[in-house]
Design a protein around this motif. Structure first.
Motif, PDB file in Angstrom:
ATOM      1  N   CYS A   5       0.714  -1.400  -0.046  1.00 30.41           N
ATOM      2  CA  CYS A   5      -0.137  -0.184   0.101  1.00 30.41           C
ATOM      3  C   CYS A   5       0.875   1.147  -0.164  1.00 30.41           C
ATOM      4  O   CYS A   5       1.781   1.268   0.562  1.00 30.41           O
ATOM      5  CB  CYS A   5      -0.986   0.094   1.248  1.00 30.41           C
ATOM      6  SG  CYS A   5      -1.862   1.540   1.538  1.00 30.41           S
ATOM      7  N   TYR A   7       0.293   4.000   1.172  1.00 29.15           N
ATOM      8  CA  TYR A   7       0.432   4.629   2.513  1.00 29.15           C
ATOM      9  C   TYR A   7       1.083   3.863   3.641  1.00 29.15           C
ATOM     10  O   TYR A   7       1.833   4.093   4.488  1.00 29.15           O
ATOM     11  CB  TYR A   7      -0.998   4.964   2.959  1.00 29.15           C
ATOM     12  CG  TYR A   7      -0.948   5.813   4.199  1.00 29.15           C
ATOM     13  CD1 TYR A   7      -0.681   7.396   4.284  1.00 29.15           C
ATOM     14  CD2 TYR A   7      -1.299   5.318   5.402  1.00 29.15           C
ATOM     15  CE1 TYR A   7      -0.765   8.016   5.237  1.00 29.15           C
ATOM     16  CE2 TYR A   7      -1.042   5.985   6.785  1.00 29.15           C
ATOM     17  CZ  TYR A   7      -0.920   7.505   6.248  1.00 29.15           C
ATOM     18  OH  TYR A   7      -1.137   8.065   7.593  1.00 29.15           O
ATOM     19  N   CYS A   8       0.581   2.437   3.667  1.00 28.24           N
ATOM     20  CA  CYS A   8       0.897   1.592   4.782  1.00 28.24           C
ATOM     21  C   CYS A   8       2.113   0.792   4.765  1.00 28.24           C
ATOM     22  O   CYS A   8       2.501   0.217   5.733  1.00 28.24           O
ATOM     23  CB  CYS A   8      -0.392   0.686   5.181  1.00 28.24           C
ATOM     24  SG  CYS A   8      -1.884   1.572   5.513  1.00 28.24           S
ATOM     25  N   HIS A  57      -7.845  -0.892   0.359  1.00 25.17           N
ATOM     26  CA  HIS A  57      -7.088  -1.555   1.740  1.00 25.17           C
ATOM     27  C   HIS A  57      -8.064  -1.412   2.648  1.00 25.17           C
ATOM     28  O   HIS A  57      -7.798  -0.597   3.706  1.00 25.17           O
ATOM     29  CB  HIS A  57      -5.626  -0.583   1.914  1.00 25.17           C
ATOM     30  CG  HIS A  57      -4.967  -1.234   2.940  1.00 25.17           C
ATOM     31  ND1 HIS A  57      -3.757  -0.683   3.463  1.00 25.17           N
ATOM     32  CD2 HIS A  57      -4.889  -2.424   3.504  1.00 25.17           C
ATOM     33  CE1 HIS A  57      -3.335  -1.448   4.318  1.00 25.17           C
ATOM     34  NE2 HIS A  57      -4.046  -2.470   4.518  1.00 25.17           N
ATOM     35  N   CYS A  61      -5.679   1.502   5.554  1.00 22.88           N
ATOM     36  CA  CYS A  61      -6.003   3.135   5.615  1.00 22.88           C
ATOM     37  C   CYS A  61      -7.325   3.033   4.937  1.00 22.88           C
ATOM     38  O   CYS A  61      -7.715   4.282   4.584  1.00 22.88           O
ATOM     39  CB  CYS A  61      -4.726   3.606   4.860  1.00 22.88           C
ATOM     40  SG  CYS A  61      -4.580   2.982   3.053  1.00 22.88           S
TER      41      CYS A  61
END
Ligand SMILES: [Zn+2]
Lengths: 95, 200
Positions: A5, A7-8, A57, A61
Motif C-alpha cells: 500500500c 500509505y501503509c 485497503h 487505511c
C-alpha cells in the motif's frame, strides 16, 4: 500475497478487498448507450499476464488502489492511489 | 459543559477487567495490560490538498507537532496524534472537550472533525513481550526500526479493525471500536497467558 500500500507499506492479502477489473469505464449515468453499458457490466479482458485491478485497503487505511497484478504469477508490478494516480493504468489497458 | 462532566463514561471492559497477575506469571509478567482512558478521541480528515493545513491546525489546537508523512505521530503530555490514512489523523487527549476546540477553530475548508470519544476504546499493552504478543495477532512489523515511537498503523485482526500507536520502546496503544473492545480484550488476555500478564 503481499500488496504494498502506498500509505501503509507491505501488507497481507487478508487486509485487502478486491474491487474488480480496473479497465472498465462507467458510462455517464444518463447514458442510453446500451452497448456501452453492456461492455461496462460484462466485458472483461481476462488476460493471462498483467491485469489492471482496483483493490481497497479495507483492513488498513481504507484507500482505493490501482494495482497491476500478473494473473499467472501474482507478481504485483505497480500500486498507486486511485485518487490522483494514473500511472498504474498502462500495462494491459483496454485500447 | 457541566452536564457532560457529571456523566461518568462506563468502560465496555468492566465486566471482564480483572486487575492482578494472570497466566504464567511465576517469574513476573511479560506484559502489562490496561485501558488508556482518554477523555477525547477524535478523527480529523483533511480535504485533498489540505493535509499540511490540517497538520498546522493540530499543532495550534492540540499543541502536538505531528510529523508529515505516512503513519507519522507523536505522544506528549497525555495527548497523542498519528496518521491513520492519507489526510486522516487520530488525535486524543486526557481532557474532554478537544472536539469542541477543533470545531471552534478548524476552518471547514480544511477538513472535518469527528468526535469518537464514546465510540473507541484504547487498550494499552506494555512490557518486554508486548511486540511478541502483538505479532501473534497482527500481520505487521512491530520491531522498533519499522515501527518507531509515536508512529501509527491501521490494521485489522480478522474483522476487528485496529489503529495502533507505539507510545514507547515497549508500549503500544490499540484503538478498537467500543463494540469490539470486550472481545478484543479477552483475546489479548488469552494471547498474553503464555508470557504472563498483569492487568493494572
Ligand atoms: Zn493502506
Amino acid at each position: 500475497m503481499l500488496i504494498t500500500c502506498p500509505y501503509c507499506g507491505p501488507r497481507d492479502l487478508s487486509e485487502f478487498t478486491y474491487q474488480g477489473d480496473g479497465n472498465r469505464t462507467r458510462p455517464a449515468p444518463a447514458s442510453q448507450d446500451l452497448d456501452a453499458w453492456n461492455a461496462y457490466v460484462y466485458d472483461r479482458l481476462n488476460p493471462a499476464g498483467d491485469h489492471n485491478e482496483i483493490w481497497q485497503h479495507s483492513g488498513g487505511c481504507r484507500s482505493h488502489l490501482r494495482v497491476v497484478r500478473n494473473t499467472l504469477t501474482h507478481e504485483i508490478s505497480s500500486v498507486g492511489f486511485v485518487r490522483g494516480d494514473a500511472h498504474a493504468r498502462k500495462p494491459g489497458a483496454r485500447k | 459543559m457541566a452536564s457532560r462532566n457529571t456523566v461518568e463514561r462506563l468502560s465496555p471492559l468492566e465486566p471482564v477487567y480483572q486487575p492482578g497477575l494472570h497466566g504464567q506469571s511465576e517469574h513476573g509478567a511479560g506484559v502489562t495490560l490496561c485501558e488508556a482512558k482518554q477523555g477525547s478521541i477524535l478523527q480529523l480528515t483533511a480535504w485533498p490538498g489540505e493535509e499540511k493545513r490540517m497538520i498546522a491546525a493540530i499543532r495550534s489546537v492540540a499543541r502536538l507537532a505531528v510529523p508529515d508523512g505516512a503513519g507519522g505521530g507523536i505522544v506528549k503530555n497525555g495527548k497523542a496524534a498519528f496518521g491513520i490514512a492519507p489526510g486522516k489523523f487520530t488525535v486524543t487527549a486526557e481532557e474532554e472537550g478537544l472536539a469542541e476546540a477543533f470545531a471552534a477553530s478548524l476552518k471547514p475548508a480544511i477538513g472535518t472533525v469527528t468526535d469518537l470519544s464514546h465510540g473507541r476504546t484504547i487498550i494499552r499493552i506494555s512490557g518486554e513481550k508486548a511486540e511478541w504478543v502483538l505479532a501473534k495477532l497482527f500481520a505487521i512489523d512491530f520491531s522498533l526500526p519499522a515501527f518507531p515511537i509515536g508512529a501509527g498503523r491501521s490494521t485489522v485482526h480478522h474483522d476487528i479493525f485496529a489503529q495502533i500507536q507505539r507510545t514507547d520502546n515497549d508500549s503500544f496503544d490499540i484503538h478498537v471500536f467500543r463494540s469490539f473492545a470486550r472481545a478484543f480484550w479477552k483475546l489479548l488476555c488469552h494471547s498474553s497467558e503464555e508470557v504472563g500478564y498483569e492487568v493494572q
